[in-house]
Write an enzyme that holds these catalytic residues in place. Sequence first.
Site, PDB file in Angstrom:
ATOM      1  N   ASP A 155       0.849  -1.171   0.000  1.00 12.88           N
ATOM      2  CA  ASP A 155       0.000   0.000   0.000  1.00 12.88           C
ATOM      3  C   ASP A 155       0.895   1.234   0.000  1.00 12.88           C
ATOM      4  OD1 ASP A 155      -2.429   1.400   0.116  1.00 12.88           O
ATOM      5  OD2 ASP A 155      -2.310   1.561   2.286  1.00 12.88           O
ATOM      6  N   ASP A 211      -0.239   5.061   1.001  1.00  9.54           N
ATOM      7  CA  ASP A 211      -0.455   5.961   2.135  1.00  9.54           C
ATOM      8  C   ASP A 211      -0.455   5.189   3.448  1.00  9.54           C
ATOM      9  OD1 ASP A 211      -0.874   8.481   0.698  1.00  9.54           O
ATOM     10  OD2 ASP A 211      -2.659   7.488  -0.098  1.00  9.54           O
TER      11      ASP A 211
END
Length: 266
Positions: A13, A15
């Site tokens: 991922d 953020d």
Amino acid sequence: MSNRGDIECWLTDMDGVLVHENHPLPGAAALLQQWRDQGKPFLVLTNNSIFTPRDLSARLKASGLDVPEQFLWTSALATADFLKSQMPGGSAFVIGEAGITTALHEAGFVMTESDPDYVVVGETRNYSFDAITKAIRLIVNGARFIVTNPDATGPSADGPMPATGAIAALITKATGKEPYVVGKPNPMMFRSAMNKIGAHSENTGMIGDRMDTDIVAGIEAGLHTILVLTGISDQAEIERYPFRPDEILGGVADLLEPEPIEVDID
């Protein structure tokens, strides 16, 4: 799979894992370089469908992370990939920004307001009442309802703001039709990402910061899951769920391998 040493490919991922509020997190740049040096295929994933990979690459570079666009996989790309597999050369009415419209164009789709095969709702900061009304009427008339990601709110400097999931809920309430959501926590986003880099679930690791999207989708896709505590989830959040990641780490810096020590035998 429980042995991190068996991992040959990585999905991560963005953020809360690599960056936070446009600043790189400790170890992020070094980890990306480590994967390059080791020749390990990887993709950086985001549920945000606003930006194209080129836009995201530029934003990350401005934040201090070098991630070329071919290493980025968004919910917009995953949605376009899914729709192309379902109906090659189809048509869509789109609520969203360049990320989703560009991805659909490149997948061979035609954008239209007249009898489209799909209504696709993605992230935007400019939701139009007229466009939402048009989407509702098209869905009532038979268009299939697709949403890039389920996030109900997004962050802003002034607090939470409505996001794709909230607009999708409005459309569902008006039409009685539930959308098919392509982005996380649908494991399809991970499977399409793995297809892009030729990875297999038995030797792929997934790094995320959210139990309710990253980790559950990783588990359902059969990946080795790693939760980092630099984003949304903390120990109290982890205890709320009946499932567990394979590993819980303070941050991606914990994945860095030590530099080999050169021994002078002279």
